[in-house]
Design an enzyme around this catalytic site. Structure first.
Site, PDB file in Angstrom:
ATOM      1  N   ASP A  54       0.836   5.622  -4.468  1.00  0.00           N
ATOM      2  CA  ASP A  54      -0.533   6.134  -4.428  1.00  0.00           C
ATOM      3  C   ASP A  54      -0.530   7.665  -4.428  1.00  0.00           C
ATOM      4  O   ASP A  54       0.493   8.301  -4.160  1.00  0.00           O
ATOM      5  CB  ASP A  54      -1.209   5.591  -3.164  1.00  0.00           C
ATOM      6  N   ASP A  85     -10.517   1.322  -7.194  1.00  0.00           N
ATOM      7  CA  ASP A  85     -10.758   0.807  -5.842  1.00  0.00           C
ATOM      8  C   ASP A  85     -12.018  -0.046  -5.797  1.00  0.00           C
ATOM      9  O   ASP A  85     -12.316  -0.666  -4.778  1.00  0.00           O
ATOM     10  CB  ASP A  85     -10.899   1.970  -4.841  1.00  0.00           C
TER      11      ASP A  85
HETATM   12  C1  GLA Z   1      -6.211   4.313  -2.046  1.00  0.00           C
HETATM   13  C2  GLA Z   1      -5.878   3.118  -2.883  1.00  0.00           C
HETATM   14  C3  GLA Z   1      -6.299   1.859  -2.155  1.00  0.00           C
HETATM   15  C4  GLA Z   1      -5.599   1.784  -0.817  1.00  0.00           C
HETATM   16  C5  GLA Z   1      -5.907   3.028  -0.005  1.00  0.00           C
HETATM   17  C6  GLA Z   1      -5.075   3.076   1.255  1.00  0.00           C
HETATM   18  O1  GLA Z   1      -7.577   4.489  -1.935  1.00  0.00           O
HETATM   19  O2  GLA Z   1      -6.484   3.194  -4.140  1.00  0.00           O
HETATM   20  O3  GLA Z   1      -6.020   0.715  -2.935  1.00  0.00           O
HETATM   21  O4  GLA Z   1      -4.213   1.666  -1.039  1.00  0.00           O
HETATM   22  O5  GLA Z   1      -5.611   4.207  -0.759  1.00  0.00           O
HETATM   23  O6  GLA Z   1      -5.302   4.213   1.997  1.00  0.00           O
END
Ligand code: GLA
Length: 694
Positions: A446, A514
């Site tokens: 990420d 997300d």
């Molecule tokens: C980002 C990712 C999510 C999740 C959060 C965790 O927003 O896109 O899928 O992993 O971080 O903090």
């Protein structure tokens, strides 16, 4: 006739792919200039075009303007500069001197030097089917400042009009397709964030305004880069449009000198006939064949714990989810954020990559063993490039983040960006990631905020961090993959903030958004799929009401949307009802039956996302087709049109193994398939069609 030929007496190179040709030549002054890009032409015919592409010269324009292969600043060139240099004595103009060419295995290298200064420029052209990959290499015997170094300038034919397709977006609303006529002057698509970005994506497609989903010529240019980038379309009164693009940050200079060459990322160009649908299918085929590291693989059904637990991660909680996931047919269990350091919320712990012992008293092993024991692979979330100021790492190394000495350190998402261009930071990250890769089968990598105050106090050439950060991330991904051949990686940046051809070359899938709301996803997937294939498009089924949008949608519809990509589950499945679990089990099994067609097949967008009516996509792989149709809202007594399919053999018959009905390919193509969608809102179907062998 596919391949590269050199027409010596014309100083012209002709590159022919499966259905297209690209040609360039050297002008009298040795400047590499564009000759042709379009449908396949024999080299002998290309000769007729030489010298015919220059616009009429009126004394206020340069005759070569708009047809440079890499529009360099200098002399009478007034076009959008793709290559801008500044020599030590202040000279800015570049003068090309051709040196040599080299052709091997579909790869043409043209070497040039500046006429006076010790600067060498190599232009690379590599054929990958019909996609032409281009990039630029610079090396210098003395220090030269490179203000701009695009990978390539692409000159389009002179059309009556030009239309641009591209995507825009933001967090949880990525890849919204935009299509509109090109403005005269320059239109800039860019990221100045140090990452690819949610707000734009580094590609543009160009047509003359008449292309449709199924008909018409489409030109596309995409950049394989995950840092800051810029693509500029220039439309001039001479009638021509060019697309020039590359990496780099506005105002940031690359210092090229002895032992410090500069190689740009690949800019890929593709000409297709057959409309936007054929263009997307050709891009998908290219990504599958030449970009992804393991294209032949079928991606497993994944479970991710993020929406179920947020930061409330415990060993018992993960085990309960893992047991449920395994019972549903999940093949890869991924524990998300919250397993390490003091990371019990977004305020602390990022950077402290050791297991939180109050959450996992015996470390990760019991969970990993249990997941493996359940027959699943184990994956884990990491965010290597980031640090919370409230962390042991930051307390020990406050100088490891991007910063300027007398400026505040802007926090976004309560975190700062580690400077991966620093060898000590990259070595630190490698050390713990390498250890983790010995335990996990899969990393969700990420990156949850863009750069700010991008300084590197004490370093003589601070500007280089803009490129070197991304290069260091690439090098780390490459090294982890080489040392752990079984390791698979998902690229994520707050959802779809790091999706591009550069990251796809070293990861196996991307986290698309997300936003897991199935209705919003139809639009996001529509934009994503313009360039990138379903094979890499991670899509989860999550809870009602949705975590991000608070909308409730029936489980079948949620599944049918996610099944059009790489299916995953992301809800609190421990809380699901028996009915939902039974349906989920059935649909996971159904997905496994069709996933080869979805992940490796050709995509046909039958009807784009609409608020009112039916949206549909179809995948075809050899003798199998799968049709997905979705209707958001139903109007009483409204007629339903049969859905005309694509990509089938009109002479063949197709069996729907679920209904037992057979259809002739010709009827499905000419008239359509009756959908018989169930009544009510959020109705959807997945229809399989198998060609009947005679
Ligand atoms: C980002 C990712 C999510 C999740 C959060 C965790 O927003 O896109 O899928 O992993 O971080 O903090």
């Amino acid at each position: 006739m596919a391949g590269i030929s050199f027409l010596d007496e014309h100083r012209t190179w002709v590159l022919t792919g499966e259905t297209s040709t690209y040609a360039l030549r050297l002008g009298e002054d040795d400047v590499p200039v564009h000759v042709y890009w379009g449908p396949a032409l024999p080299a002998t015919a290309v000769v007729e075009l030489i010298g015919k592409t220059l616009p009429w010269w009126d004394g206020f324009n340069d005759p070569g303007e708009g047809v440079d292969e890499l529009a360099a600043d200098g002399g009478t060139r007034y076009w959008t500069p793709a290559l801008q240099v500044r020599f030590a004595d202040g000279t800015r103009a570049l003068e090309w001197r051709y040196e040599s060419h080299h052709i091997a295995a579909g790869h043409l290298r043209l070497s040039f030097a500046d006429r006076h200064y010790p600067l060498r420029i190599t232009l690379h052209y590599r054929l990958r089917g019909d996609v032409l990959e281009r990039w630029t290499e610079l090396s210098a015997g003395t220090d030269v400042e490179v203000v701009r170094a695009d990978s390539a300038t692409w000159a389009l034919p002179i059309f009556e009009d030009y239309r641009l397709s591209h995507v825009t977006g933001r967090w949880a609303a990525e890849t919204r397709l935009q299509r509109g006529f090109a403005h005269h002057g320059e239109t800039v698509f860019a990221s100045r964030r140090g990452i690819t970005g949610h707000h734009a994506n580094p590609w543009v497609m160009v047509d003359d305004g008449t292309a449709t989903e199924r008909h018409g010529e489409v030109y596309g240019v995409a950049l394989a880069w995950s840092g800051s980038w810029r693509l500029t379309t220039t439309r001039a009164s001479t009638g021509r449009l060019t697309v020039s693009g590359g990496f780099g940050q506005d105002g940031v200079v690359h210092r090229v000198g002895p032992g410090r060459p500069l190689t740009t990322p690949v800019s890929a160009g593709l000409y297709t006939a057959g409309g936007f649908g054929a263009a997307s299918r050709a891009w998908h085929a290219y990504v599958r064949a030449h970009v992804l590291p393991h294209p032949g693989e079928l991606r497993p059904v994944l479970y991710n714990s993020w929406e179920a637990t947020g930061f409330d991660v415990t060993e018992a909680g993960q085990l309960a989810l893992a047991e449920r996931a395994a019972a549903l047919g999940v093949e890869l269990f991924v524990m998300d954020d919250g397993w390490f350091g003091a990371r019990t919320g977004d305020h602390a712990g990022l950077g402290d990559w050791h297991v939180n012992r109050s959450r996992f008293p015996d470390g990760l092993k019991p969970l990993v063993d249990a997941v493996h024991g359940l027959g699943m692979q184990f994956g884990i979330w990491v965010e290597p490039e980031m640090v919370n100021p409230d962390s042991d790492l930051y307390r020990a190394h406050p100088d490891w983040v991007l910063h300027h000495p007398h400026r505040r350190r802007s926090e976004l998402q309560r975190q700062l960006v580690l400077n991966f261009a620093r060898p000590d930071v990259a070595a630190w990250a490698h050390e713990w990631l390498d250890r983790l890769a010995g335990t996990a089968d899969f990393l969700k990598w990420d990156m949850n905020r863009p750069f700010s105050e991008a300084g590197w106090p004490g370093e003589a050439d601070q500007d280089r961090l803009w490129v070197d950060h991304t290069r260091a991330v690439y090098a780390l991904l490459d090294r982890l993959r080489a040392d752990h051949p079984g390791l698979r990686i998902e690229s994520c940046a707050g959802g779809g903030g790091r999706i591009d051809l550069g990251v796809l070359a070293r990861t196996d899938q991307v986290w698309t958004s997300d936003n897991t709301d199935a209705l919003d996803r139809l639009r996001i997937q529509h934009g994503y799929g313009q360039l990138y294939p379903a094979r890499a498009m991670s899509a989860w089924v999550t809870d009602n009401p949705n975590f991000v949008t608070a909308r409730s949608i029936p489980l079948g519809f949620r599944f049918h949307v996610a099944m059009a990509g790489v299916l995953g589950l992301g809800g609190d499945i421990v809380q699901w009802s028996e009915d939902d679990l039974a349906l989920a089990r059935e649909l996971v099994a159904r997905y496994k039956n069709i996933r080869a067609v979805v992940q490796h097949g050709a995509l046909y967008r039958l009807r784009p996302p609409v608020d009112d009516g039916v949206t549909a996509v179809q995948y075809v792989l050899a003798d199998r087709a799968v049709v997905f149709a979705y209707r958001q809202s139903a109007h009483f007594n409204a007629p339903e049109r049969p859905l005309r399919l694509d990509g089938l053999d009109p002479a063949a018959k197709y069996l729907d193994p679920d209904s037992g009905r057979t259809h002739s390919g010709a009827v499905l193509l000419a008239h359509g398939l009756p959908l018989d969608l169930p009544a009510g809102d959020f109705a959807s179907v997945v229809i399989r069609l198998d060609r009947i062998k005679i």
